[in-house]
Write a protein that holds these residues in place. Sequence first.
Motif, short mmCIF file in Angstrom:
data_model
loop_
_atom_site.label_atom_id
_atom_site.label_comp_id
_atom_site.label_asym_id
_atom_site.label_seq_id
_atom_site.Cartn_x
_atom_site.Cartn_y
_atom_site.Cartn_z
N ARG A 90 0.84 -1.19 0.00
CA ARG A 90 0.00 0.00 0.00
C ARG A 90 0.89 1.25 0.00
O ARG A 90 0.94 1.98 0.98
N PRO A 91 1.61 1.51 -1.11
CA PRO A 91 2.52 2.65 -1.10
C PRO A 91 1.79 4.00 -1.05
O PRO A 91 2.32 4.96 -0.53
N TYR A 92 0.58 4.06 -1.62
CA TYR A 92 -0.23 5.29 -1.57
C TYR A 92 -1.67 4.91 -1.89
O TYR A 92 -1.95 3.83 -2.38
N ARG A 93 -2.57 5.83 -1.59
CA ARG A 93 -3.99 5.58 -1.80
C ARG A 93 -4.27 5.32 -3.29
O ARG A 93 -3.76 6.04 -4.15
N TYR A 94 -5.05 4.31 -3.57
CA TYR A 94 -5.46 3.91 -4.92
C TYR A 94 -4.28 3.45 -5.77
O TYR A 94 -4.33 3.48 -7.00
N ALA A 95 -3.21 3.03 -5.13
CA ALA A 95 -2.04 2.54 -5.87
C ALA A 95 -2.38 1.25 -6.59
O ALA A 95 -3.26 0.50 -6.17
N PRO A 96 -1.68 0.96 -7.71
CA PRO A 96 -1.82 -0.37 -8.31
C PRO A 96 -1.52 -1.43 -7.26
O PRO A 96 -0.75 -1.19 -6.33
N ARG A 97 -2.14 -2.60 -7.40
CA ARG A 97 -1.96 -3.62 -6.36
C ARG A 97 -2.06 -5.03 -6.93
O ARG A 97 -2.72 -5.25 -7.93
N THR A 98 -1.41 -5.94 -6.22
CA THR A 98 -1.48 -7.34 -6.59
C THR A 98 -2.80 -7.95 -6.16
O THR A 98 -3.28 -8.89 -6.79
N LEU A 99 -3.40 -7.43 -5.08
CA LEU A 99 -4.69 -7.93 -4.62
C LEU A 99 -5.30 -6.94 -3.65
O LEU A 99 -4.61 -6.40 -2.78
N ASP A 100 -6.58 -6.70 -3.81
CA ASP A 100 -7.34 -5.83 -2.92
C ASP A 100 -8.63 -6.54 -2.57
O ASP A 100 -9.38 -6.94 -3.47
N LEU A 101 -8.88 -6.75 -1.28
CA LEU A 101 -10.11 -7.38 -0.81
C LEU A 101 -10.81 -6.40 0.11
O LEU A 101 -10.25 -6.01 1.14
N ASP A 102 -12.00 -5.98 -0.27
CA ASP A 102 -12.77 -5.01 0.51
C ASP A 102 -14.06 -5.63 1.00
O ASP A 102 -14.82 -6.20 0.21
N LEU A 103 -14.33 -5.48 2.29
CA LEU A 103 -15.60 -5.90 2.86
C LEU A 103 -16.62 -4.82 2.54
O LEU A 103 -16.54 -3.71 3.06
N ILE A 104 -17.55 -5.14 1.64
CA ILE A 104 -18.52 -4.15 1.17
C ILE A 104 -19.75 -4.12 2.08
O ILE A 104 -20.19 -3.06 2.51
#
Length: 142
Positions: A90-104
């Motif tokens: 998480r280098p910065y907000r909305y950064a490219p990522r290998t995986l993002d899991l969000d509890l909606i």
Amino acid sequence: MSHDRAPVVAYVAIGANLGNAEQSVLQAMSDLNDVPHTQVLERSSVLRTAPWQTEGPDFFNAVVRLSTQLSAPALLLQLQRLENLAKRERPYRYAPRTLDLDLIFFGSSRINSTWLQVPHPRWNERDFVKLPLAQLTAPDAL
């Protein structure tokens, strides 16, 4: 203990745009079945979307509907564990990522703590959540 809790239906958004992003999303969909006291009930298809409020490669996104006996904070910790296994940074907000899991969504719960907000803020502004979510049985929170 968490396994004595009544099951709750939760929705998790999955996204990735680094590495083999599509495979990462598919693997996360499968890995969610390995979360203790949790079962995937339904999966959306994997959709390709442009980055939101950032630059970089397109994202692959999906949403899963699951049943869990974990509390919302315990489920969030399991999601973060899966992200860490995928070498999430998480280098910065909305950064490219290998995986993002969000509890909606977590049942009809409304949670507003410093590290967990449910329903996830701005979910309804994001096509990369709304489009796969529309493929699933509607959450009670809608």
